[in-house]
Design a protein around this motif. Sequence first.
Motif, PDB file in Angstrom:
ATOM      1  N   VAL A 156       0.839  -1.205   0.000  1.00 36.31           N
ATOM      2  CA  VAL A 156       0.000   0.000   0.000  1.00 36.31           C
ATOM      3  C   VAL A 156       0.869   1.249   0.000  1.00 36.31           C
ATOM      4  N   ARG A 157       1.909   1.274   0.831  1.00 37.79           N
ATOM      5  CA  ARG A 157       2.765   2.460   0.918  1.00 37.79           C
ATOM      6  C   ARG A 157       3.531   2.689  -0.390  1.00 37.79           C
ATOM      7  N   LEU A 158       3.991   1.617  -1.019  1.00 38.59           N
ATOM      8  CA  LEU A 158       4.688   1.780  -2.300  1.00 38.59           C
ATOM      9  C   LEU A 158       3.746   2.287  -3.385  1.00 38.59           C
ATOM     10  N   ASN A 159       2.483   1.858  -3.338  1.00 37.47           N
ATOM     11  CA  ASN A 159       1.511   2.370  -4.305  1.00 37.47           C
ATOM     12  C   ASN A 159       1.255   3.859  -4.090  1.00 37.47           C
ATOM     13  N   ILE A 160       1.265   4.289  -2.826  1.00 38.04           N
ATOM     14  CA  ILE A 160       1.121   5.727  -2.549  1.00 38.04           C
ATOM     15  C   ILE A 160       2.346   6.479  -3.050  1.00 38.04           C
ATOM     16  N   LEU A 161       3.529   5.906  -2.809  1.00 35.50           N
ATOM     17  CA  LEU A 161       4.762   6.541  -3.275  1.00 35.50           C
ATOM     18  C   LEU A 161       4.765   6.673  -4.794  1.00 35.50           C
ATOM     19  N   ALA A 162       4.165   5.694  -5.487  1.00 34.38           N
ATOM     20  CA  ALA A 162       4.149   5.726  -6.949  1.00 34.38           C
ATOM     21  C   ALA A 162       3.340   6.887  -7.496  1.00 34.38           C
ATOM     22  N   GLN A 163       2.504   7.517  -6.655  1.00 34.37           N
ATOM     23  CA  GLN A 163       1.709   8.658  -7.109  1.00 34.37           C
ATOM     24  C   GLN A 163       2.501   9.961  -7.110  1.00 34.37           C
ATOM     25  N   THR A 164       3.756   9.922  -6.665  1.00 31.79           N
ATOM     26  CA  THR A 164       4.596  11.116  -6.703  1.00 31.79           C
ATOM     27  C   THR A 164       4.761  11.584  -8.146  1.00 31.79           C
ATOM     28  N   PRO A 165       4.514  12.858  -8.406  1.00 30.07           N
ATOM     29  CA  PRO A 165       4.634  13.334  -9.800  1.00 30.07           C
ATOM     30  C   PRO A 165       6.034  13.092 -10.360  1.00 30.07           C
ATOM     31  N   VAL A 166       6.088  12.683 -11.594  1.00 24.87           N
ATOM     32  CA  VAL A 166       7.302  12.520 -12.407  1.00 24.87           C
ATOM     33  C   VAL A 166       8.135  11.326 -11.955  1.00 24.87           C
ATOM     34  N   VAL A 167       8.559  11.292 -10.687  1.00 24.93           N
ATOM     35  CA  VAL A 167       9.529  10.273 -10.253  1.00 24.93           C
ATOM     36  C   VAL A 167       8.874   9.149  -9.453  1.00 24.93           C
ATOM     37  N   GLY A 168       7.529   9.165  -9.286  1.00 19.38           N
ATOM     38  CA  GLY A 168       6.881   8.201  -8.402  1.00 19.38           C
ATOM     39  C   GLY A 168       7.105   6.755  -8.807  1.00 19.38           C
ATOM     40  N   GLU A 169       6.847   6.442 -10.054  1.00 21.17           N
ATOM     41  CA  GLU A 169       6.988   5.063 -10.512  1.00 21.17           C
ATOM     42  C   GLU A 169       8.443   4.605 -10.459  1.00 21.17           C
ATOM     43  N   MET A 170       9.361   5.524 -10.751  1.00 24.71           N
ATOM     44  CA  MET A 170      10.783   5.176 -10.679  1.00 24.71           C
ATOM     45  C   MET A 170      11.195   4.848  -9.243  1.00 24.71           C
ATOM     46  N   LEU A 171      10.710   5.642  -8.288  1.00 26.32           N
ATOM     47  CA  LEU A 171      11.024   5.386  -6.893  1.00 26.32           C
ATOM     48  C   LEU A 171      10.453   4.048  -6.431  1.00 26.32           C
ATOM     49  N   ARG A 172       9.220   3.769  -6.858  1.00 24.65           N
ATOM     50  CA  ARG A 172       8.614   2.493  -6.470  1.00 24.65           C
ATOM     51  C   ARG A 172       9.421   1.321  -7.004  1.00 24.65           C
ATOM     52  N   ARG A 173       9.810   1.377  -8.269  1.00 30.66           N
ATOM     53  CA  ARG A 173      10.585   0.289  -8.854  1.00 30.66           C
ATOM     54  C   ARG A 173      11.971   0.191  -8.232  1.00 30.66           C
ATOM     55  N   LEU A 174      12.527   1.327  -7.858  1.00 31.04           N
ATOM     56  CA  LEU A 174      13.845   1.317  -7.218  1.00 31.04           C
ATOM     57  C   LEU A 174      13.801   0.580  -5.886  1.00 31.04           C
ATOM     58  N   LEU A 175      12.747   0.841  -5.096  1.00 30.54           N
ATOM     59  CA  LEU A 175      12.623   0.164  -3.806  1.00 30.54           C
ATOM     60  C   LEU A 175      12.153  -1.277  -3.961  1.00 30.54           C
ATOM     61  N   THR A 176      11.317  -1.530  -4.962  1.00 34.74           N
ATOM     62  CA  THR A 176      10.773  -2.871  -5.140  1.00 34.74           C
ATOM     63  C   THR A 176      11.785  -3.808  -5.783  1.00 34.74           C
ATOM     64  N   GLY A 177      12.611  -3.271  -6.678  1.00 32.15           N
ATOM     65  CA  GLY A 177      13.545  -4.126  -7.397  1.00 32.15           C
ATOM     66  C   GLY A 177      12.888  -4.889  -8.524  1.00 32.15           C
ATOM     67  N   GLY A 178      11.755  -4.426  -8.993  1.00 32.43           N
ATOM     68  CA  GLY A 178      11.024  -5.098 -10.060  1.00 32.43           C
ATOM     69  C   GLY A 178       9.591  -4.628 -10.095  1.00 32.43           C
ATOM     70  N   ASN A 179       8.743  -5.425 -10.706  1.00 29.40           N
ATOM     71  CA  ASN A 179       7.335  -5.049 -10.815  1.00 29.40           C
ATOM     72  C   ASN A 179       6.552  -5.315  -9.551  1.00 29.40           C
ATOM     73  N   ASP A 180       6.979  -6.283  -8.769  1.00 30.25           N
ATOM     74  CA  ASP A 180       6.235  -6.642  -7.562  1.00 30.25           C
ATOM     75  C   ASP A 180       7.208  -6.997  -6.444  1.00 30.25           C
ATOM     76  N   LEU A 181       6.670  -7.089  -5.225  1.00 27.10           N
ATOM     77  CA  LEU A 181       7.503  -7.377  -4.068  1.00 27.10           C
ATOM     78  C   LEU A 181       8.070  -8.791  -4.161  1.00 27.10           C
TER      79      LEU A 181
END
Length: 529
Positions: free
Chosen positions: A17-42
């Motif tokens: 849930v928290r990573l999905n919220i982080l992904a809503q960050t403008p411009v860099v959200g999805e990049m940050l999520r993938r950086l922390l996740t290390g892929g498409n999913d946990l």
Amino acid sequence: SGELLPWDQEGYWGTKVRLNILAQTPVVGEMLRRLLTGGNDLGTLTLTRFYTLHIVALPALMILLLFWRARLTRTSERFSREHSLRRSIAAAIAIAAIAAVVCIEHSAVWLAEARTDADATLISDASTWLSAPADPAATDYPARPEWHTLFLYQWFKRVGGHGDGSSPALKVVGTFVVPGLIVAMLLGLPVLDRGGPRRGGDDHGEGLPTRAGPAPRAARFFVLGFTSLLVLGIGYLHYEAMRADANPTDADVARVTERKAAGEALSASEHAVLRARAFRRQRENARRQTRRTFELAAREGIPPTGPLELLARDPLTRGPILFAQHCASCHRVHGHDGLGGAPADPPTSSDLAGFGTKEWIRGLLEDPMNERYFGRMKKPDGDPAHTRMSRFVREIRGDQDTEENRHALMADFDAVAAYLEEEGVHPGRTTPGDPLVRKGREFFMATCNECHSYDRFRSGTLKAPEMLGYGSVAWIEGIIGDASHDTRYRNRGREPAQMPPFKDRLSPLDRRLIAEWFFLGRTESKGAP
């Protein structure tokens, strides 16, 4: 950062849930999520990155900040003995509190490990600090944050942070802009409260910041007002979140359910009642699954394939899930779908709570066309599906012309119900030790065997299901696989099977898990699977 490390359900879904919220960050959200996740999913990469962040990066950052702060204050005359003593006492209290929490947590672990497997307190202790193992397929897990961030969860719900259809702009403002402004204000409050920083020098600390003079009255009022409003807002959101998840009364749920079944439009508060009941049901299922995981782990150990394998082959865990997915469209268990839910469509077949117990069988003999048994079952043309049993009961009762004979027949019904329950536990036992069970077998072979075969033998011509091992795991598994088999209800005659075969829809393991779930519920809790 540390919640994910146990790799349990709470940590997994909370982090998701928290990573999905982080992904809503403008411009860099999805990049940050993938950086922390290390892929498409946990996965394992996510766990490694969060472990590094939690164990290395954050402690290193804290140490650097502490050194920086110590350097600022180490030679300042203003931060002399009295101030240092106060800070030292505060630091000692904080360290003592942290040490106490750590000792309490570790003592609970040591105590749980020291108990025997049979001690139920082990399960109670362990399940307070861990949930069931992380399962990406369990999409109905009721994820909630810890109590200290529950207000944030409620705030995100209000501004559409959980993907409820609100505009993206509103989500960004509510998720990042407003919290960011509040954090900025909090960082600035000490400056306002002290009247602003002031540089000054003395013999021991030239150019270092010193305590400022008293703040203006307006600044102090602003600090007090802002802090009070923030605390009140947090308190209200926290209360609102707890109230939204509070368990509604059965009367309220029944009222709303009736209105929904009647096709009436529900208000927002009525929708909230249904959501709250669904949440409580999901949480109870999650707690039950957690306790079951620890029970299995204590008894069997963790298999090499991982803890999820414990639950994947456990009938008490998988059985009700499979029943809800494949059987609850027609059947019920205590009026629900096996997991406590109420399917939208009404049942069309029997309620299987306590199936195979003498109480269930005795009720069937008393009134076969009751809605709990055959009453709801219809043929494609709408006629009742199974009426022979009802006709048999009506005829045999009509043959009893005295009160004494009627009492004797009821005693025979009690006996045959006890016998058939025993048949499910000990199939094929021809000489039961219990006199009541022995009497029931004699009645069955003399009367019921005219229709119901026993070990493929029947004394009459009418064909009803085979009763060898009735209610056993193998018997239930067989009827799930193919109710139209010749040893069950057949697919021909005046009353053919109405239940579709599941031998091609469910694997042999899944069919067995459902059957074992019913059998274990029958033998352990007398009708509460």
